[in-house]
Design an enzyme around this catalytic site. Structure first.
Site, PDB file in Angstrom:
ATOM      1  CG  LEU A 145      65.559  19.297  32.816  1.00 41.20           C
ATOM      2  CD1 LEU A 145      65.221  17.990  32.106  1.00 41.20           C
ATOM      3  CD2 LEU A 145      64.418  20.292  32.663  1.00 41.20           C
ATOM      4  CE  LYS A 201      61.156  20.667  30.087  1.00 37.93           C
ATOM      5  NZ  LYS A 201      60.953  21.018  31.486  1.00 37.93           N
ATOM      6  CD  GLU A 218      66.241  19.685  38.863  1.00 39.11           C
ATOM      7  OE1 GLU A 218      66.513  20.372  37.868  1.00 39.11           O
ATOM      8  OE2 GLU A 218      65.712  18.561  38.785  1.00 39.11           O
ATOM      9  CE1 TYR A 266      58.018  18.135  31.583  1.00 41.55           C
ATOM     10  CE2 TYR A 266      57.571  20.369  30.841  1.00 41.55           C
ATOM     11  CZ  TYR A 266      58.038  19.496  31.808  1.00 41.55           C
ATOM     12  OH  TYR A 266      58.531  20.005  32.985  1.00 41.55           O
TER      13      TYR A 266
HETATM   14  N1  PMP Z   1      64.706  21.796  36.481  1.00 44.37           N
HETATM   15  C1  PMP Z   1      63.411  21.456  36.482  1.00 44.37           C
HETATM   16  C2  PMP Z   1      62.950  20.391  37.420  1.00 44.37           C
HETATM   17  C3  PMP Z   1      62.513  22.084  35.604  1.00 44.37           C
HETATM   18  O1  PMP Z   1      61.209  21.720  35.593  1.00 44.37           O
HETATM   19  C4  PMP Z   1      62.985  23.104  34.745  1.00 44.37           C
HETATM   20  C5  PMP Z   1      62.043  23.827  33.828  1.00 44.37           C
HETATM   21  N2  PMP Z   1      61.429  22.989  32.937  1.00 44.37           N
HETATM   22  C6  PMP Z   1      64.343  23.446  34.788  1.00 44.37           C
HETATM   23  C7  PMP Z   1      65.175  22.768  35.666  1.00 44.37           C
HETATM   24  C8  PMP Z   1      64.897  24.512  33.903  1.00 44.37           C
HETATM   25  O2  PMP Z   1      65.004  24.076  32.570  1.00 44.37           O
HETATM   26  P1  PMP Z   1      64.922  25.083  31.359  1.00 44.37           P
HETATM   27  O3  PMP Z   1      65.987  26.120  31.575  1.00 44.37           O
HETATM   28  O4  PMP Z   1      65.206  24.243  30.172  1.00 44.37           O
HETATM   29  O5  PMP Z   1      63.558  25.684  31.355  1.00 44.37           O
END
Ligand code: PMP
Length: 277
Positions: free
Chosen positions: A197, A141, A173, A30
């Site tokens: 991610l 993701k 994270e 997603y």
């Molecule tokens: N890490 C995780 C585990 C997340 O779920 C997200 C948000 N989807 C992020 C980092 C941040 O990613 P982004 O800046 O692309 O929203």
């Protein structure tokens, strides 16, 4: 209105098969893409990350970049979204429940939009540490978010805004964010490998920092280094650049938003799309 495969239809007319593997196995990927003033932020980056996630789990996306761009823009227009986000998921498809990939299944695409009441960045928050119990492919993701959901729920129950994961001593994270720290004016964040991610916001912040002359280091740091840092912030599509002023009861720096965080918040906002530009 929502997007179901290649059709934009009303939500009431949409139905998902109970044998969809996204529903039964979390077998899919997603994206969440931010919309500012009716325009997408970093649409290409999100598309490329979706392609990569799908490839890593051997799903052939049923659209190319041009079709994707056309469809998501059409949905935003039809729903008249001004500020909000678009959620899109692609599952492996529908098949009788069995673990191996089905030989004949077409990926199922679902996308919908959400309008925000306010465009404000959330205020400085507090976080707690939690052991990172997730699998070893956090770079994908994937729809499987149980580890993230459990951590977020625990942090909420304990009155925190985010759970910061660590594998042993190493900070990875947040449960739905990337984590940064600043020490002696240098910006640190975990390298983009299988443990995190690679956030679209993370990448934009690293670019903004470099453009502002801030030294950036993509290197893992420990829990104690984080607690001894001058500033901590988290980043995501929905939370942008959000200062963290306390972690598991320990005040970070001065206990207010730090100078580097404030500068990066400002620089990040400068990069957001505006309808008249
Ligand atoms: N890490 C995780 C585990 C997340 O779920 C997200 C948000 N989807 C992020 C980092 C941040 O990613 P982004 O800046 O692309 O929203």
């Amino acid at each position: 209105m929502i997007l179901l495969n290649d059709e934009i239809i009303s939500k009431e007319n949409a139905s998902i098969n109970i044998e969809d593997r996204g529903y039964q196995f979390g077998d899919g990927v997603y994206e969440v893409i931010r919309i500012y003033d009716g325009c997408f932020f970093e649409l290409e980056g999100h598309f490329e990350r979706l392609v990569r996630s799908a490839k890593e789990i051997h799903i052939d996306l049923p659209f190319d970049q041009a079709t994707f761009t056309k469809k998501v823009n059409e949905l935003v227009e039809r729903n008249n979204v001004s500020n909000g986000h678009l959620y899109m998921q692609v599952s492996r498809g529908v098949a009788p429940r069995n673990h191996p990939f089905p030989s004949k299944a077409e990926p199922v695409v679902v996308a919908y939009t959400k309008e925000y009441e306010s465009n404000e960045t959330p205020p400085p928050g507090k976080a707690m540490f939690t052991e990172d119990i997730r699998w070893l492919r956090c770079d994908i993701k994937s729809l499987n978010l149980l580890g993230n959901v459990l951590a977020k729920e625990e942090s909420k129950k304990q009155g925190f805004d985010e759970a910061i994961f660590h594998r042993g001593e190493i900070v990875t994270e947040g449960s739905s964010t990337n984590v940064f720290m600043v020490k002696d004016s240098v910006l640190y964040t975990h390298p983009a490998n299988q443990f995190i991610l690679d956030g679209i916001t993370r990448r934009a912040i690293l670019r903004a920092a470099e453009d502002s002359g801030i030294t950036t280091v993509e290197k893992a740091f420990s829990k104690s280094q984080l607690l001894e840092s001058d500033e901590v912030f988290i980043s995501s599509t929905t939370q942008e650049v959000r200062p963290i002023i306390e972690v598991s009861g320990n005040q970070i720096g001065s206990g207010t938003m730090g100078d580097v965080t404030a500068l990066l918040q400002k620089e990040f906002k400068k990069r957001l799309p505006k309808a008249d530009s």
